[in-house]
Enzyme design. Structure first.
Site, mmCIF file in Angstrom:
data_model
loop_
_atom_site.group_PDB
_atom_site.id
_atom_site.type_symbol
_atom_site.label_atom_id
_atom_site.label_comp_id
_atom_site.label_asym_id
_atom_site.label_seq_id
_atom_site.Cartn_x
_atom_site.Cartn_y
_atom_site.Cartn_z
ATOM 1 N N ARG A 29 63.003 41.424 45.199
ATOM 2 C CA ARG A 29 62.055 41.789 46.263
ATOM 3 C C ARG A 29 61.447 40.569 46.945
ATOM 4 O O ARG A 29 60.312 40.618 47.414
ATOM 5 C CB ARG A 29 60.935 42.693 45.731
ATOM 6 N N ARG A 33 57.142 42.860 51.476
ATOM 7 C CA ARG A 33 55.775 42.926 51.989
ATOM 8 C C ARG A 33 54.875 41.758 51.626
ATOM 9 O O ARG A 33 53.790 41.635 52.182
ATOM 10 C CB ARG A 33 55.125 44.242 51.550
ATOM 11 N N ARG A 42 58.595 44.472 60.595
ATOM 12 C CA ARG A 42 58.704 45.883 60.217
ATOM 13 C C ARG A 42 57.705 46.781 60.942
ATOM 14 O O ARG A 42 57.779 48.008 60.813
ATOM 15 C CB ARG A 42 58.497 46.024 58.696
ATOM 16 N N ASP A 78 68.419 48.905 50.474
ATOM 17 C CA ASP A 78 67.732 49.666 49.423
ATOM 18 C C ASP A 78 68.785 50.432 48.640
ATOM 19 O O ASP A 78 69.866 50.716 49.162
ATOM 20 C CB ASP A 78 66.705 50.641 50.011
ATOM 21 N N TYR A 153 66.271 59.661 41.015
ATOM 22 C CA TYR A 153 65.648 59.983 42.309
ATOM 23 C C TYR A 153 66.175 61.313 42.852
ATOM 24 O O TYR A 153 65.424 62.125 43.385
ATOM 25 C CB TYR A 153 65.882 58.860 43.328
HETATM 26 O O1 CP3 Z 1 65.014 42.308 46.511
HETATM 27 C C1 CP3 Z 1 65.030 42.227 47.756
HETATM 28 O O2 CP3 Z 1 64.289 41.446 48.401
HETATM 29 C C2 CP3 Z 1 66.044 43.039 48.516
HETATM 30 C C3 CP3 Z 1 65.602 44.282 48.969
HETATM 31 C C4 CP3 Z 1 65.446 45.493 48.061
HETATM 32 C C5 CP3 Z 1 64.657 46.594 48.479
HETATM 33 N N1 CP3 Z 1 64.823 47.597 47.589
HETATM 34 C C6 CP3 Z 1 63.854 46.633 49.699
HETATM 35 C C7 CP3 Z 1 62.696 47.543 49.758
HETATM 36 C C8 CP3 Z 1 66.030 45.837 46.855
HETATM 37 C C9 CP3 Z 1 66.925 45.010 45.954
HETATM 38 C C10 CP3 Z 1 65.626 47.189 46.565
HETATM 39 C C11 CP3 Z 1 66.099 47.938 45.404
HETATM 40 C C12 CP3 Z 1 65.363 49.134 44.986
HETATM 41 N N2 CP3 Z 1 64.845 50.138 45.742
HETATM 42 C C13 CP3 Z 1 65.170 49.477 43.624
HETATM 43 C C14 CP3 Z 1 65.645 48.667 42.472
HETATM 44 C C15 CP3 Z 1 64.782 47.479 42.259
HETATM 45 C C16 CP3 Z 1 63.446 47.817 41.661
HETATM 46 O O3 CP3 Z 1 62.435 47.543 42.290
HETATM 47 O O4 CP3 Z 1 63.453 48.318 40.529
HETATM 48 C C17 CP3 Z 1 64.467 50.691 43.586
HETATM 49 C C18 CP3 Z 1 64.010 51.423 42.366
HETATM 50 C C19 CP3 Z 1 64.281 51.114 44.943
HETATM 51 C C20 CP3 Z 1 63.611 52.340 45.425
HETATM 52 C C21 CP3 Z 1 62.439 51.975 46.247
HETATM 53 N N3 CP3 Z 1 62.519 51.618 47.574
HETATM 54 C C22 CP3 Z 1 61.082 51.849 45.849
HETATM 55 C C23 CP3 Z 1 60.546 52.150 44.472
HETATM 56 C C24 CP3 Z 1 60.357 51.386 46.969
HETATM 57 C C25 CP3 Z 1 58.908 50.983 47.045
HETATM 58 C C26 CP3 Z 1 58.023 52.021 47.637
HETATM 59 C C27 CP3 Z 1 56.709 51.393 48.064
HETATM 60 O O5 CP3 Z 1 56.424 51.408 49.260
HETATM 61 O O6 CP3 Z 1 55.981 50.876 47.188
HETATM 62 C C28 CP3 Z 1 61.279 51.256 48.022
HETATM 63 C C29 CP3 Z 1 60.984 50.770 49.386
HETATM 64 C C30 CP3 Z 1 61.401 49.373 49.642
HETATM 65 N N4 CP3 Z 1 62.644 48.848 49.351
HETATM 66 C C31 CP3 Z 1 60.628 48.369 50.269
HETATM 67 C C32 CP3 Z 1 61.437 47.224 50.361
HETATM 68 C C33 CP3 Z 1 61.103 45.904 50.996
HETATM 69 C C34 CP3 Z 1 59.224 48.557 50.772
HETATM 70 C C35 CP3 Z 1 59.329 49.257 52.095
HETATM 71 C C36 CP3 Z 1 58.341 48.734 53.085
HETATM 72 O O7 CP3 Z 1 58.315 47.522 53.374
HETATM 73 O O8 CP3 Z 1 57.632 49.587 53.660
#
Ligand code: CP3
Length: 348
Positions: A29, A33, A42, A78, A153
């Site tokens: 990540r 953010r 974004r 994602d 999910y």
């Molecule tokens: O690592 C990186 O920088 C690459 C980008 C990345 C994202 N998601 C971007 C993202 C990666 C590798 C993921 C994988 C992902 N997504 C996982 C596995 C990694 C982990 O964290 O365990 C999982 C479980 C998800 C599902 C998911 N998508 C979640 C739990 C969330 C967060 C929700 C929140 O808002 O708290 C997301 C959204 C997400 N994926 C964001 C980003 C940058 C946030 C969206 C935003 O900016 O509004």
């Protein structure tokens, strides 16, 4: 051990357990953010729209590489992107995560899940090609969600603490469970193949929530499907290192290694020295600073980084990372200081 080639980056050398002058570091990540430039890009753009726009994927992936000096980029995407691309009605809601319109809970719903075709994710291929050209010597890590985490999910309909419906389906309707996971393994494998064919240098399989399972359930219900995904990559691109990561998986590390990983990702609960023993001399380890500690004062963080590097020296290779993703409230300067300190602590 063989000698590093002149073109091999510290990150790829560590994944391959080859000598490297510099200990590599990147952050799960890292694109997200915690960076003001990410939040600016974004503004008003839904998450999945950003994930389907090559110019945004490329720019967001490059932001942390420029700002932090990390040794690898990780594709901005994602784990639900390939599910949506294969026609599943899933969205990512701010502050919540993936939300599935019609949760998958029976054989008919599973039968409706179709395979992913490479052209379903043409925007990812376009972005990876552009990134590889821009990044030069810095490797790009591609990724996918593992079948269990994706299934959770789809079955729960959104994030879940207990994974109760998932476990109930796994044990109550094992044939439906295995059919769902083999379809998800197909989708994840295809998604990784697209990224690797377009030039990604390594892949990470995220089984973020696998730690919720016992070792016995993991072996019976999950490992064969994750192994299928990793095998797909190994067959398509044997030279591409495969990282396998989950949270709270101290009891699963040997099985996650055996599923076909070259590198096993470890969270902060398990010391890297113990992880190294669990995965054996044929695997490198990745981790494992607690992301919450980045909110503590620098001297605390610095001591933790030194401890983790010393423990990482017990492994056949060490890629420094957090034990899970960067928290949105993290100060990016703290991440940059961690990168600098890790680079001052070469592998033993
Ligand atoms: O690592 C990186 O920088 C690459 C980008 C990345 C994202 N998601 C971007 C993202 C990666 C590798 C993921 C994988 C992902 N997504 C996982 C596995 C990694 C982990 O964290 O365990 C999982 C479980 C998800 C599902 C998911 N998508 C979640 C739990 C969330 C967060 C929700 C929140 O808002 O708290 C997301 C959204 C997400 N994926 C964001 C980003 C940058 C946030 C969206 C935003 O900016 O509004």
């Amino acid at each position: 051990m063989s000698t590093p080639t002149s073109t091999e980056s510290p990150f790829l050398a560590a994944c391959r357990r080859r000598p490297t002058g510099r200990r590599p570091v990147w952050f799960m990540r890292q694109a997200g953010r915690s960076l003001p430039e990410y939040r600016a890009l974004r503004e008003g753009v839904p998450m999945l729209t950003a994930c389907r726009t090559p110019e945004l994927i490329t720019e967001i992936t490059l932001q942390p590489v420029r700002r932090l000096g990390v040794d690898a980029a990780v594709l901005f995407s994602d784990i639900v992107v390939p599910l949506a691309a294969a026609g599943i009605d899933v969205d990512i809601q701010p502050g919540v995560g993936p939300v599935v319109a019609e949760p998958v809970r029976d054989a008919a719903a599973v039968a409706a899940i179709r395979p992913l075709a490479p052209d379903d994710v043409g925007y990812v291929r376009t972005a990876v090609r552009a990134l590889v050209a821009e990044l030069g010597d810095t490797p790009l890590i591609g990724f996918a969600g593992a079948p269990f985490t994706l299934a959770s999910y789809l079955i729960e309909g959104g994030p879940s603490r207990s994974h109760a419906r998932t476990k109930a389906l796994m044990h109550g309707q094992p044939e439906v469970w295995h059919e769902l996971c083999s379809r998800l393994a197909g989708i994840a494998g295809e998604f990784l193949k697209v990224q690797v064919a377009a030039g990604a240098s390594a892949v990470q399989l995220f089984d973020s929530w696998a730690g919720a399972l016992s070792a016995a359930d993991y072996a019976t219900f999950v490992a064969p499907h994750s192994a299928a995904v990793l095998r797909t990559v190994a067959q398509a691109a044997p030279q591409v290192p495969r990282i396998h990561f989950g949270v709270g998986t101290g009891h699963l590390l040997p099985a996650m290694a055996a599923a076909g990983a070259n590198v096993v990702g470890v969270d902060w609960r398990t010391p890297l020295s113990a992880a190294a023993e669990a995965v054996g001399p044929e695997r490198a380890v990745q981790g494992n600073l607690d992301p919450a500690l980045l909110l503590a004062p620098w001297p605390v963080v610095a001591d933790e980084v030194r401890r983790i590097c010393a423990e990482g020296d017990q492994a056949a290779g060490h890629v420094f990372n957090l034990g899970h993703g960067v928290l949105p409230e993290t100060d990016p300067d703290m991440l940059a200081r961690v990168v600098d300190l890790v680079h001052q602590l070469p592998p033993a």
